[in-house]
Design a protein around this motif. Structure first.
Motif, PDB file in Angstrom:
ATOM      1  N   GLU A   6       0.818  -1.216   0.000  1.00 17.36           N
ATOM      2  CA  GLU A   6       0.000   0.000   0.000  1.00 17.36           C
ATOM      3  C   GLU A   6       0.850   1.264   0.000  1.00 17.36           C
ATOM      4  N   MET A   7       2.014   1.231   0.687  1.00 19.13           N
ATOM      5  CA  MET A   7       2.775   2.455   0.881  1.00 19.13           C
ATOM      6  C   MET A   7       3.379   2.994  -0.403  1.00 19.13           C
ATOM      7  N   GLU A   8       3.771   2.122  -1.309  1.00 22.02           N
ATOM      8  CA  GLU A   8       4.344   2.603  -2.567  1.00 22.02           C
ATOM      9  C   GLU A   8       3.364   3.514  -3.308  1.00 22.02           C
ATOM     10  N   LYS A   9       2.099   3.178  -3.251  1.00 19.73           N
ATOM     11  CA  LYS A   9       1.077   3.993  -3.917  1.00 19.73           C
ATOM     12  C   LYS A   9       0.975   5.365  -3.261  1.00 19.73           C
ATOM     13  N   LEU A  10       1.083   5.394  -1.930  1.00 14.28           N
ATOM     14  CA  LEU A  10       0.979   6.669  -1.231  1.00 14.28           C
ATOM     15  C   LEU A  10       2.233   7.516  -1.434  1.00 14.28           C
ATOM     16  N   GLU A  11       3.399   6.849  -1.470  1.00 15.89           N
ATOM     17  CA  GLU A  11       4.638   7.585  -1.717  1.00 15.89           C
ATOM     18  C   GLU A  11       4.620   8.198  -3.108  1.00 15.89           C
ATOM     19  N   PHE A  12       4.096   7.479  -4.057  1.00 12.93           N
ATOM     20  CA  PHE A  12       3.978   7.946  -5.439  1.00 12.93           C
ATOM     21  C   PHE A  12       3.139   9.226  -5.514  1.00 12.93           C
ATOM     22  N   ILE A  13       2.147   9.334  -4.625  1.00  9.44           N
ATOM     23  CA  ILE A  13       1.263  10.500  -4.614  1.00  9.44           C
ATOM     24  C   ILE A  13       1.874  11.651  -3.813  1.00  9.44           C
ATOM     25  N   ILE A  14       2.328  11.366  -2.593  1.00  5.46           N
ATOM     26  CA  ILE A  14       2.801  12.417  -1.696  1.00  5.46           C
ATOM     27  C   ILE A  14       4.167  12.953  -2.109  1.00  5.46           C
ATOM     28  N   LYS A  15       5.090  12.069  -2.510  1.00  8.77           N
ATOM     29  CA  LYS A  15       6.465  12.424  -2.830  1.00  8.77           C
ATOM     30  C   LYS A  15       7.048  13.344  -1.738  1.00  8.77           C
ATOM     31  N   PRO A  16       7.118  12.852  -0.495  1.00  7.43           N
ATOM     32  CA  PRO A  16       7.602  13.714   0.589  1.00  7.43           C
ATOM     33  C   PRO A  16       9.070  14.061   0.422  1.00  7.43           C
ATOM     34  N   THR A  17       9.431  15.248   0.862  1.00  3.61           N
ATOM     35  CA  THR A  17      10.839  15.653   0.889  1.00  3.61           C
ATOM     36  C   THR A  17      11.423  15.502   2.292  1.00  3.61           C
ATOM     37  N   ILE A  18      10.542  15.522   3.297  1.00 10.59           N
ATOM     38  CA  ILE A  18      10.930  15.298   4.688  1.00 10.59           C
ATOM     39  C   ILE A  18      10.064  14.167   5.229  1.00 10.59           C
ATOM     40  N   GLY A  19      10.669  13.176   5.853  1.00 14.31           N
ATOM     41  CA  GLY A  19       9.912  12.054   6.390  1.00 14.31           C
ATOM     42  C   GLY A  19       9.917  12.042   7.899  1.00 14.31           C
ATOM     43  N   ILE A  20       8.802  11.610   8.474  1.00  9.33           N
ATOM     44  CA  ILE A  20       8.712  11.393   9.925  1.00  9.33           C
ATOM     45  C   ILE A  20       8.139  10.005  10.156  1.00  9.33           C
ATOM     46  N   LEU A  21       8.878   9.179  10.868  1.00  9.72           N
ATOM     47  CA  LEU A  21       8.368   7.881  11.322  1.00  9.72           C
ATOM     48  C   LEU A  21       8.071   8.036  12.803  1.00  9.72           C
ATOM     49  N   THR A  22       6.775   8.066  13.155  1.00  8.58           N
ATOM     50  CA  THR A  22       6.424   8.346  14.548  1.00  8.58           C
ATOM     51  C   THR A  22       6.792   7.186  15.462  1.00  8.58           C
ATOM     52  N   ASN A  23       6.408   5.984  15.095  1.00  8.38           N
ATOM     53  CA  ASN A  23       6.738   4.799  15.887  1.00  8.38           C
ATOM     54  C   ASN A  23       6.224   3.561  15.153  1.00  8.38           C
ATOM     55  N   ILE A  24       6.594   2.405  15.656  1.00  6.84           N
ATOM     56  CA  ILE A  24       6.061   1.141  15.137  1.00  6.84           C
ATOM     57  C   ILE A  24       5.388   0.424  16.296  1.00  6.84           C
ATOM     58  N   GLY A  25       4.065   0.289  16.207  1.00  5.78           N
ATOM     59  CA  GLY A  25       3.313  -0.394  17.250  1.00  5.78           C
ATOM     60  C   GLY A  25       2.529  -1.553  16.680  1.00  5.78           C
ATOM     61  N   SER A  26       1.495  -1.966  17.390  1.00  8.14           N
ATOM     62  CA  SER A  26       0.765  -3.184  17.012  1.00  8.14           C
ATOM     63  C   SER A  26      -0.460  -2.926  16.152  1.00  8.14           C
ATOM     64  N   ALA A  27      -0.769  -1.654  15.877  1.00 10.16           N
ATOM     65  CA  ALA A  27      -1.943  -1.377  15.051  1.00 10.16           C
ATOM     66  C   ALA A  27      -1.788  -2.018  13.674  1.00 10.16           C
ATOM     67  N   HIS A  28      -2.811  -2.686  13.200  1.00 12.62           N
ATOM     68  CA  HIS A  28      -2.841  -3.345  11.890  1.00 12.62           C
ATOM     69  C   HIS A  28      -1.805  -4.462  11.764  1.00 12.62           C
ATOM     70  N   ASP A  29      -1.411  -5.072  12.882  1.00  8.49           N
ATOM     71  CA  ASP A  29      -0.449  -6.172  12.826  1.00  8.49           C
ATOM     72  C   ASP A  29      -0.952  -7.315  11.965  1.00  8.49           C
ATOM     73  N   GLU A  30      -2.288  -7.487  11.935  1.00  5.68           N
ATOM     74  CA  GLU A  30      -2.837  -8.628  11.217  1.00  5.68           C
ATOM     75  C   GLU A  30      -2.580  -8.537   9.713  1.00  5.68           C
ATOM     76  N   GLY A  31      -2.221  -7.360   9.218  1.00  5.83           N
ATOM     77  CA  GLY A  31      -1.957  -7.200   7.797  1.00  5.83           C
ATOM     78  C   GLY A  31      -0.554  -7.578   7.380  1.00  5.83           C
ATOM     79  N   PHE A  32       0.287  -7.965   8.352  1.00 11.55           N
ATOM     80  CA  PHE A  32       1.684  -8.286   8.057  1.00 11.55           C
ATOM     81  C   PHE A  32       2.070  -9.597   8.741  1.00 11.55           C
ATOM     82  N   SER A  33       2.993 -10.315   8.119  1.00  8.58           N
ATOM     83  CA  SER A  33       3.392 -11.608   8.680  1.00  8.58           C
ATOM     84  C   SER A  33       4.318 -11.449   9.881  1.00  8.58           C
ATOM     85  N   ASN A  34       5.054 -10.336   9.967  1.00  7.39           N
ATOM     86  CA  ASN A  34       5.939 -10.090  11.107  1.00  7.39           C
ATOM     87  C   ASN A  34       6.267  -8.607  11.185  1.00  7.39           C
TER      88      ASN A  34
END
Length: 814
Positions: free
Chosen positions: A172-200
């Protein structure tokens, strides 16, 4: 936005079926209910699990929409409009948004992470908006649909962007990056939200990091796990409270309800204070601080602005409850990570020692139920929760894992047994997934407020200020009028916001208004527009700046200024160019020049006049004559005195109607508060003040019975009457009664019947489903102040400034 339809069709590679070839598109829509749909709208017929946009095309055509992006043309509509056929309307929307984004070349921040995206975005908007015209995602528009809609809101006035990107699964993120094309990135944190969408967790981190593959810098909390997945070619700007190898090292210290951040960057040290103690807010605030550091803000500015951060009402809302309880309303989410944050918030905000948790089944954990509820149990124990009330089939099965726990199968079951729970003198955290409708629990437990308040939307004030700023030349200064208690909306709070937005001057009518602002800590220059001679001593003492409009007044001020041995104390010279209210007339100019030449006690900081008819096109010739006379007289002063003062003549209407006369400064008044004399301009402004009350009592009267003094209303049939505790002593005109005006209750109009009393008014609610204690809108979105003024044959100024000081003002930011 104004784009040639042909270009859009080329970009999305659509097959065009229709004969309209000359349309400019000004609006993109996916919502058939939007009132903005019209001839210049391009409607994307998206297909979702519950709705198909193609089903609404026929209705949209009758509303004037001519152009549609579709996967197929609905039956019998082929010759009714222009259709642009594509394989996937969502993909086409995203492609178009990416193309549109490529037309702009200013900095854009892209934010992703498991928590904190919206708060960081809103705080960054607040912190940076004095210096940039910012476009940002509305609310939490961070999805595959929300992101393109957010980006498509960019216009040529913007010079900075802040967009959220949220994902729930892979690719999903590649599609959003293609649209936003950010010049500055912020990664707030990595938690358990939406864990079920990923294998690990690794897969999840890699997916989120795709947002930053082309950024100039990535801002993040330094973490070994994340570091192991980072592309080494990406420049980073990291922070940490534990790892001294981070670019910025931070230690925290709590003092009462605030946190001190001690910041070390390279060999520099500084401190900032933020009005929060919970870990989530601290983390979000640090991300914001890091952006300001990267943008090379000075430490003093960072410190000043960060201290003004405010809670963002999203999921955690603090409310007063019944039976001496405090409610923490987090009734729309139920993942494990956010539970930790909510419990931390509970601890920092609790007003009662006893703590109760009302918790639904937890979703999106990525854990087995056994591990999940064991973890929840440990979390509750460590937070010293006194009582747990579980709601849901799954949590009920694991009741034994919690001490002092009561469970219910569903929300209705809980509400039916509410009286048996004896909730009192405690702080209650209400945390549930959306599907459990915990808002019903909040409504049942929330204390009903019985008061009349004027709610002031500070976001709307900021919006309106920026709207008028956009009309000005970059070098034009702006004075904002906060006289008359901020046009009835409140003085200090608005002045503080304007100071944050770096306006150049504040204007008040009398010295005591300016003194109050100065005593409250306002540092902006304040001009007193109608100073009395008796106030000159106080004006000098408090460093206010007087408007001088007569020879007598000038001599009186100079006498005091010379006694105090002042040198070049700033004054403002008012010229009368046709208003004939206050000001020096043409025949006074020579004498004025002689007096000013003879004294060094004062300096002319500005020369001003006031337009009498800037809002009325019928008197355009008169307005232009005022501008011409102002030009002549002000130049006469400037030449004779050899000075270079600020000049200003335009008020709110003048800003819009006579932009050629901006001079060095304009004076913004009623427009700041969301009122314009121009109907089209009014659509661009946001409502600032909403006057609210409640229903005190409801009764039904029979035909022939009357309501209020003088029996001015007599019922012709059985009529349900609601009494509302607001009257003419609160500023509601008596002429608004007797069927002239109305209030809004549950989105329906309730006509005012009988005479308005000193402290009460009565309305007809016969056809409205309402109850005692329900909220009542006296004015705001409906009725508007403008509508009231028209009916009362007055002006909006009078309506606003009439609201009594006994009405409580409540300021909020959305």
């Amino acid at each position: 936005m104004s784009l040639d339809l042909k270009n859009i069709v080329t970009v999305i590679q659509a097959k065009w079926l229709g004969n309209r070839t000359d349309t400019n598109i000004e609006n993109i829509s996916i919502d058939s209910r939007s009132l903005q749909n019209g001839p210049k709208t391009l409607f994307f017929a998206l297909v979702g699990p519950n709705n198909d946009g193609h089903d609404y095309i026929s209705t949209l055509i009758t509303q004037g929409v001519h152009n549609f992006v579709v996967t197929h043309i609905p039956h019998e509509l082929a010759d009714k409009a222009s259709f642009f056929v594509v394989d996937d309307t969502l993909k086409s929307l995203q492609i178009f948004a990416a193309y549109y984004r490529s037309m702009f070349h200013f900095p854009i921040i892209g934010i992703t992470g498991s928590n904190g995206k919206t708060i960081v975005k809103e705080w960054l908007n607040f912190l940076l908006s004095p210096d940039y015209n910012i476009i940002r995602s509305p609310k939490s528009y961070n999805s595959q649909v929300g992101v393109p809609l957010s980006v498509l809101a960019i216009n040529e006035k913007h010079n900075f962007g802040i967009f959220e990107a949220g994902i729930s699964t892979r690719n999903e993120m590649e599609k959003l990056e293609f649209i936003i094309k950010p010049t500055i990135g912020i990664l707030t944190n990595i938690g358990s939200a939406h864990d079920e969408g990923f294998s690990n967790i690794g897969e999840k981190i890699k997916e989120k990091l795709k947002l930053f593959k082309n950024v100039s810098v990535l801002i993040y909390n330094k973490n070994k796990t994340i570091d192991s997945f980072l592309n080494p070619t990406i420049d980073t700007f990291s922070w940490s409270c534990t790892d001294h190898h981070a670019d910025v090292f931070i230690t925290t210290k709590s003092i009462l309800d605030k946190t001190i951040l001690k910041v070390k960057i390279q060999n520099n040290h500084f401190e900032i204070k933020i009005p929060f103690r919970d870990d989530a807010s601290i983390e979000n605030a640090i991300h914001c601080m890091m952006v300001m550091l990267y943008l090379e803000y000075d430490y003093q500015t960072i410190e000043t602005r960060m201290e003004l951060l405010f809670p963002v009402e999203m999921r955690l809302k603090l409310k007063n409850g019944i039976n001496n309880t405090t409610l923490i309303d987090d009734s729309y989410s139920s993942d494990f990570q956010s539970l930790k944050i909510a419990l931390d918030f509970l601890e920092s905000q609790k007003q009662y020692k006893k703590k109760t948790l009302i918790l639904s089944d937890i979703f999106q954990s990525g854990l087995s139920n056994e591990d999940l509820y064991s973890g929840v149990s440990q979390l509750i124990i460590s937070n010293k929760i006194n009582r747990v009330i579980g709601i849901g089939e799954t949590i009920s099965k694991y009741k034994s894992k919690f001490l002092n726990c009561t469970t219910f199968q569903n929300t209705d079951d809980f509400i039916a047994n509410l009286n048996q729970l004896n909730l009192s003198n405690e702080t209650i955290l209400i945390k549930g997934a959306r599907t459990f409708h915990f808002e019903k629990i909040v409504a049942a437990l929330e204390e009903k407020t019985h008061e009349t308040v004027l709610e002031i939307n500070l976001n709307a004030i900021s919006h309106n200020l920026n709207f008028y700023k956009a009309k000005l030349n970059p070098e034009t200064k702006i004075m904002v009028m906060v006289k008359a208690f901020g046009y009835g909306n409140g003085g200090f709070e608005i002045a503080k916001l304007l100071e944050h937005h770096k306006v150049d001057y504040l204007g008040v009518a009398f010295a005591d208004e300016g003194i109050s602002l100065k005593n409250s800590g306002i540092n902006l220059p304040i001009m007193v527009l109608n100073p009395e001679n008796s106030s000159f001593e106080a004006i000098i003492q408090h460093q206010l700046e007087p408007e001088i409009y007569s020879i007598k007044g000038l001599k009186a001020f100079l006498k005091i200024a010379e006694q105090k041995k002042l040198y070049h104390f700033p004054i403002h010279i008012k010229l009368d160019t046709g208003m004939h209210r206050l000001g020096f007339e043409e025949e006074n100019i020579e004498e004025l020049i002689l007096i000013l030449k003879a004294s060094k006690a004062v300096v002319v900081k500005s020369i001003l006049s006031h337009m009498a008819t800037s809002d009325d096109v019928k008197h355009q010739a008169f307005s232009l004559s005022q501008i011409d006379l102002f030009e002549k007289l002000s130049l006469q002063l400037i030449t004779a005195l050899q000075i270079n003062p600020i000049r200003h003549i335009l008020n709110t209407s003048g800003i819009s109607n006579f932009s050629q006369a901006q001079y060095n400064m304009v004076r913004l008044g009623i427009g700041l508060y969301g009122i314009s004399n121009d109907a089209e301009e009014q659509k661009q402004l946001e409502n600032v003040g909403t006057l609210k009350s409640i229903i005190s009592q409801i009764r039904t009267i029979d035909a022939g019975e009357s309501v209020g003094y003088g029996r001015r209303f007599v019922a012709e049939k059985p009529t349900k009457i609601a009494t509302i505790p607001i009257g003419y002593a609160d500023g509601i005109s008596r002429h608004w009664g007797n069927g002239v005006g109305f209030v809004t209750i549950n989105n329906q109009k309730a006509t005012i019947v009988g005479s308005i009393c000193m402290d009460m008014l009565m309305v007809d609610v016969t056809n409205i489903n309402c109850f005692e204690g329900d909220s009542v809108i006296i004015f705001g979105e409906s009725p508007t102040v403008i509508y009231m003024a028209e009916k009362l044959k007055t002006i909006p100024y009078e309506i606003l400034t009439s609201i009594s000081q006994r009405v409580k003002r409540v300021f909020y930011r959305e």
